[in-house]
Design a protein around this motif. Sequence first.
Motif, PDB file in Angstrom:
ATOM      1  N   ALA A  41       0.840  -1.194   0.000  1.00  0.00           N
ATOM      2  CA  ALA A  41       0.000   0.000   0.000  1.00  0.00           C
ATOM      3  C   ALA A  41       0.874   1.242   0.000  1.00  0.00           C
ATOM      4  CB  ALA A  41      -0.924  -0.007   1.207  1.00  0.00           C
ATOM      5  N   PHE A  69      -7.628  -3.646  -4.642  1.00  0.00           N
ATOM      6  CA  PHE A  69      -7.156  -2.387  -4.098  1.00  0.00           C
ATOM      7  C   PHE A  69      -6.623  -1.471  -5.187  1.00  0.00           C
ATOM      8  CE2 PHE A  69      -4.879   0.080  -0.816  1.00  0.00           C
ATOM      9  CZ  PHE A  69      -5.894   0.109   0.109  1.00  0.00           C
ATOM     10  N   GLY A  70      -6.582  -1.991  -6.397  1.00  0.00           N
ATOM     11  CA  GLY A  70      -6.153  -1.153  -7.499  1.00  0.00           C
ATOM     12  C   GLY A  70      -4.658  -1.181  -7.747  1.00  0.00           C
TER      13      GLY A  70
ATOM     14  N   ARG B 128      -9.676   0.274 -12.134  1.00  0.00           N
ATOM     15  CA  ARG B 128     -10.000   0.573 -10.747  1.00  0.00           C
ATOM     16  C   ARG B 128      -8.847   1.283 -10.061  1.00  0.00           C
ATOM     17  NH1 ARG B 128     -12.771  -4.530  -8.115  1.00  0.00           N
ATOM     18  NH2 ARG B 128     -13.281  -4.654 -10.320  1.00  0.00           N
ATOM     19  N   VAL B 129      -9.170   2.291  -9.326  1.00  0.00           N
ATOM     20  CA  VAL B 129      -8.194   2.915  -8.447  1.00  0.00           C
ATOM     21  C   VAL B 129      -8.934   3.294  -7.179  1.00  0.00           C
ATOM     22  CG1 VAL B 129      -6.943   5.047  -7.994  1.00  0.00           C
ATOM     23  CG2 VAL B 129      -6.485   3.776 -10.072  1.00  0.00           C
ATOM     24  N   ALA B 130      -8.386   2.870  -6.066  1.00  0.00           N
ATOM     25  CA  ALA B 130      -9.060   3.065  -4.778  1.00  0.00           C
ATOM     26  C   ALA B 130     -10.474   2.488  -4.898  1.00  0.00           C
ATOM     27  CB  ALA B 130      -9.064   4.526  -4.388  1.00  0.00           C
ATOM     28  N   GLY B 166      -0.827   6.790 -11.649  1.00  0.00           N
ATOM     29  CA  GLY B 166       0.470   6.915 -10.994  1.00  0.00           C
ATOM     30  C   GLY B 166       1.517   7.536 -11.894  1.00  0.00           C
ATOM     31  N   PRO B 223      -3.234   5.011  -4.356  1.00  0.00           N
ATOM     32  CA  PRO B 223      -3.239   5.054  -2.890  1.00  0.00           C
ATOM     33  C   PRO B 223      -1.917   4.626  -2.270  1.00  0.00           C
ATOM     34  CG  PRO B 223      -4.568   3.206  -3.697  1.00  0.00           C
ATOM     35  CD  PRO B 223      -4.168   4.010  -4.888  1.00  0.00           C
TER      36      PRO B 223
END
Lengths: 223, 223
Positions: A41, A69-70, B128-130, B166, B223
């Motif tokens: 994370a 969680f991506g 997907r992100v978060a 990112g 994240p």
Amino acid sequence: MKILVIEDERKLGRFIKQGLEQNGHVADLTHSGSEGLDQLAGGLYDLVLLDLMLPGQTGFEVLKNLRAFGLTVPVMILSALSDPATVVQGLDLGAVDYLRKPFDFDELLARIRILQRRTTTSDNVVLRVADLEMRLISHEVIKGGISLNLTNREFALLELLLRRAGQLITKNEIAEKVWSADYDMGSNVIEVHIYQLRKKLDASGIAGLIETQVGRGYRLKTP
Amino acid sequence: MKILVIEDERKLGRFIKQGLEQNGHVADLTHSGSEGLDQLAGGLYDLVLLDLMLPGQTGFEVLKNLRAFGLTVPVMILSALSDPATVVQGLDLGAVDYLRKPFDFDELLARIRILQRRTTTSDNVVLRVADLEMRLISHEVIKGGISLNLTNREFALLELLLRRAGQLITKNEIAEKVWSADYDMGSNVIEVHIYQLRKKLDASGIAGLIETQVGRGYRLKTP
DNA sequence: CTTCGATAACCAGAATTTTCATGAAAAACG
DNA sequence: CGTTTTTCATGAAAATTCTGGTTATCGAAG
């Protein structure tokens, strides 16, 4: 590569970590899935080596949670479970490779090289000196997990120094490469930017990285 | 996928070809390295399955010639040679995978799926992100069960950011990918749309997801 | 070892560039 | 047409870059 090893068997884990480090990688070791997820994370791993038989969460669960969680970090499964059905399941869950235990360490290294080849298409994507890392694609400069916030000029300047770490870079060269052709000789912009850059590096605990060569230019010290 | 199988043992070759075809691939079969090179030279293959013990040119030689010829097609080695040194050699010559014979056909298919996953990003139907989820097929963006109502441009913009979460995405790249070639440099459309997008994300309780990198572009924070 | 001119470090704003935020106009759509 | 979406225009705000001046440091000459 920065690699996270998730392996509950202590001795094997240490062996892998050590082997990776001896081959130029940076490796961290955790012994359970939940610990691993916490580490990930915080981010910035290039690869995860994942054991399947873990206490608590199984490796597959870890993999699933990771994706949920991506996180898109590549995962290579290392497991004593060698039946095809399990292998297929692992690969279909999104692992990039599946290596059966016991494995040959050289093969592991070779398979990591494949990933490296793939992710860093041209090898000048990440510049590194000491624990300072510059990622050219994402335009980040990272020191110990935290990224320092550089401006464009500062970034370009540091990039030039970093690309030729250890060598003297003359001011003329800096003017040419970091500022465009229309550079006003007789200005102190370069000094000022070096100063700003040093200040930011200092704040991150990397003092004395940029060396001044009076009358000539600057040089980035290699350890 | 269009796959070329280079395998001198006829029966095994036919078996592989047939199995691939039954699983939705297009497969051609050749029995020697030189034949294979000819086929590849003309062709548009997505993958080569290469045996190592071939009459005439060995598999390794084929692989080398292939690369020397400038072909970048992925090659997966299938071989009865299972000693680590050979495996490492094969991988270092540029093979994307090495499967020991005898192999489980499902595992072969799974490993092919990995390659597919990698090359055709489009089958990534959910980004997907978060806790933000983008479904490309249904054209929805969902956060915590509620879907936020994005316009096409906003959707395309977020998709680009999300696909490369990112990483820094420069404005040039945004202009190129989200607006067509005919974008007017010196307009602020991008900023305006980023602003609108941020407003909608904020309204859904996801503030600060899009990070601006002054002078460069934008970056979606992971994240 | 001291002195002195040259060079660089440091700092505080000023100038400039870039982005944000917003409303209104234009274009696309049904 | 009326609605929605996209783009334009604009001033405010924020961030970056540059300038000019002062102080500190370097390095060669005496």
